[in-house]
Design a protein around this motif. Sequence first.
Motif, PDB file in Angstrom:
ATOM      1  N   ASP A   1      -5.945   2.763  -1.057  1.00 42.91           N
ATOM      2  CA  ASP A   1      -7.028   3.806  -0.693  1.00 42.91           C
ATOM      3  C   ASP A   1      -7.341   3.808   0.784  1.00 42.91           C
ATOM      4  OD1 ASP A   1      -7.283   4.546  -3.338  1.00 42.91           O
ATOM      5  OD2 ASP A   1      -9.039   3.464  -3.969  1.00 42.91           O
ATOM      6  N   ALA A   2      -7.349   2.434   1.166  1.00 47.08           N
ATOM      7  CA  ALA A   2      -7.637   2.274   2.631  1.00 47.08           C
ATOM      8  C   ALA A   2      -6.613   2.650   3.796  1.00 47.08           C
ATOM      9  CB  ALA A   2      -8.018   0.870   3.069  1.00 47.08           C
ATOM     10  N   LEU A   3      -5.301   2.650   3.236  1.00 46.76           N
ATOM     11  CA  LEU A   3      -4.334   3.169   4.126  1.00 46.76           C
ATOM     12  C   LEU A   3      -4.384   4.684   3.855  1.00 46.76           C
ATOM     13  CD1 LEU A   3      -2.058   2.834   5.863  1.00 46.76           C
ATOM     14  CD2 LEU A   3      -0.534   2.319   3.948  1.00 46.76           C
ATOM     15  N   ASP A   4      -4.516   5.308   2.733  1.00 44.46           N
ATOM     16  CA  ASP A   4      -4.600   6.579   2.258  1.00 44.46           C
ATOM     17  C   ASP A   4      -5.441   7.331   3.305  1.00 44.46           C
ATOM     18  OD1 ASP A   4      -4.190   9.113   1.285  1.00 44.46           O
ATOM     19  OD2 ASP A   4      -4.855   8.556  -0.448  1.00 44.46           O
TER      20      ASP A   4
ATOM     21  N   ALA B   1      -6.631  -3.922  -8.836  1.00 44.25           N
ATOM     22  CA  ALA B   1      -7.870  -3.571  -8.330  1.00 44.25           C
ATOM     23  C   ALA B   1      -7.484  -3.701  -6.722  1.00 44.25           C
ATOM     24  CB  ALA B   1      -9.050  -4.260  -8.740  1.00 44.25           C
ATOM     25  N   ALA B   2      -6.870  -4.812  -6.244  1.00 44.25           N
ATOM     26  CA  ALA B   2      -6.544  -5.126  -4.905  1.00 44.25           C
ATOM     27  C   ALA B   2      -5.741  -3.921  -4.244  1.00 44.25           C
ATOM     28  CB  ALA B   2      -6.028  -6.523  -4.914  1.00 44.25           C
TER      29      ALA B   2
ATOM     30  N   ALA C   1       0.842  -1.403   0.202  1.00 43.08           N
ATOM     31  CA  ALA C   1       0.184  -0.042   0.070  1.00 43.08           C
ATOM     32  C   ALA C   1       0.894   1.269   0.095  1.00 43.08           C
ATOM     33  CB  ALA C   1      -0.658  -0.006   1.220  1.00 43.08           C
ATOM     34  N   LEU C   2       2.183   1.263   0.849  1.00 40.69           N
ATOM     35  CA  LEU C   2       2.610   2.307   0.757  1.00 40.69           C
ATOM     36  C   LEU C   2       3.480   2.575  -0.649  1.00 40.69           C
ATOM     37  CD1 LEU C   2       4.492   2.485   4.525  1.00 40.69           C
ATOM     38  CD2 LEU C   2       3.152   4.106   3.479  1.00 40.69           C
ATOM     39  N   CYS C   3       3.962   1.650  -1.204  1.00 40.21           N
ATOM     40  CA  CYS C   3       4.506   1.548  -2.545  1.00 40.21           C
ATOM     41  C   CYS C   3       3.654   2.191  -3.379  1.00 40.21           C
ATOM     42  CB  CYS C   3       4.976   0.316  -2.821  1.00 40.21           C
ATOM     43  SG  CYS C   3       6.342  -0.371  -2.003  1.00 40.21           S
ATOM     44  N   ARG C   4       2.485   1.914  -3.570  1.00 42.14           N
ATOM     45  CA  ARG C   4       1.443   2.544  -4.469  1.00 42.14           C
ATOM     46  C   ARG C   4       1.070   3.934  -4.017  1.00 42.14           C
ATOM     47  NH1 ARG C   4      -2.065   0.487  -8.220  1.00 42.14           N
ATOM     48  NH2 ARG C   4       0.044  -0.533  -8.882  1.00 42.14           N
ATOM     49  N   LEU C   5       1.053   4.251  -2.867  1.00 40.87           N
ATOM     50  CA  LEU C   5       0.811   5.814  -2.344  1.00 40.87           C
ATOM     51  C   LEU C   5       1.941   6.758  -2.961  1.00 40.87           C
ATOM     52  CD1 LEU C   5      -0.849   5.293   1.023  1.00 40.87           C
ATOM     53  CD2 LEU C   5      -2.035   5.997  -1.159  1.00 40.87           C
TER      54      LEU C   5
END
Length: 483
Positions: free
Chosen positions: A464-467, A457-458, A21-25
């Motif tokens: 999105d949830a971590l953001d 999508a996952a 999640a951090l990588c994607r953010l």
Amino acid sequence: MPTLMIQGCTSDAGKSTIAAALCRLLARRGLSVAPFKPQNMALNSAVTADGGEIGRAQAVQAAACRIAPHTDHNPVLLKPASDCTAQVIIQGQPIGHLNALDYHAYKRRAKTAVFDSWRRLAGSYRHVVVEGAGSPAEVNLRDNDIANMGFAEEADCPVWLVADIDRGGVFAHLTGTLACLSASEQARVKGFIINRFRGDIALLRSGIDWLEDKTGKPVLAVLPYLHGLDLAAEDALPQTRGHGEGFRIVVPALPRISNHTDFDPLRRLDRVDFRFVGPGEAPPAADLIILPGSKNTRADLDWLRERGWADAIARHLRYGGKVIGICGGYQMLGERIEDPDGQEGAPGASDGLGYLPVSTRLAPAKTLINVTGRLTLGGREARLAGYEIHHGVSLARGGHPVRLDDGRSDGAVSDDGQVFGCYLHGLFDTPDALDLVLDWAGCAARSPVSGADALEAAIDRLADALDTALDWETARRAGLCLD
């Protein structure tokens, strides 16, 4: 370069998913970012762009960064072959099998590979998101540690500590883990993430206040329990139970099952009752049986026979059922498996189940390659893509169900057309190939989405949830650089 490490109080606390999640953010902000896991122990792996092998979780994290997976993302991979030994893979290539004590002595050499890889990433990317392994509280593994605080101390990076509240005892996990660390390691922990929370967060507020007051460290985020999150598991089998209706597909959960993420596309299908069958369960009636990959094929074949699977498969085929073997499962369905050098266990040979005209010999050289090609079943064809990870060299008589674009052929089909196998992991990720397999097996279900689209999508759902959950200003003070 800015490096941030995610460690966990336990295995499966959420380190892999938080790191992804951090990588994607960070990637969404236009920042160059790479994943890194110094040492991973897992039987789910992926083939990299530079022709090596890494843990599958790091391949997922690379996708989150929108970059190709590379051997530097996971320089040390341990693939258990038994309870006491593992194949050791350094920067993508196997160097042999070691028992636990021998590997502990080898770690000084592994450390060199770890820091060489990390320094290359730090020189090429603005950010490196590091995932720890297991828990830093494992004090028996502290000597020469390269997986958790040993790495963090030498790399001089901040650490975020993750705990899974769904397991219970989250405050004990966090405070107890801190208590097991040295003073310098405690200071390196800059904040906590509470993962998989269900319910009204207001009911958690008093506990968060207590935790922050007791430790002097902030809770950076409370991440909700994301029901149905479709993200490849690092190693543990997903908690899948068949719903009792529809076309039934069963996969024996072998003791050394490898790359069980092959079956994620099947678990997504509507009107399909998919299940892994564990060691305490009798082989159930099914429409399709799939033998998965294995890190110790001969030993897992013995396990199948001991638990009645050989008889169950014979009965299943007499009643018109279909059987597929992937990689190690493909070898099991053949006539003979020879391991003269002890690549996966004690040297020797075993008779296979005898349904495919295939003989296999395990060789020291390991095949590691991403491939594309065509699958042919029942006179029809479909495009496919996947990857090969195996020591086996198999000779198959007759036709081959897979024709690869590099000119090679793979796999075999039984004379009666009820059984086929191949080395290709990811066989079901391409919708056209999956639909062809389902047609061949007599299943009316159809693939709703490709494996790549489902992964994207996952990752986005998780990010999105971590953001939403992350206190960004506190996160900055806790070591998250957004420049």
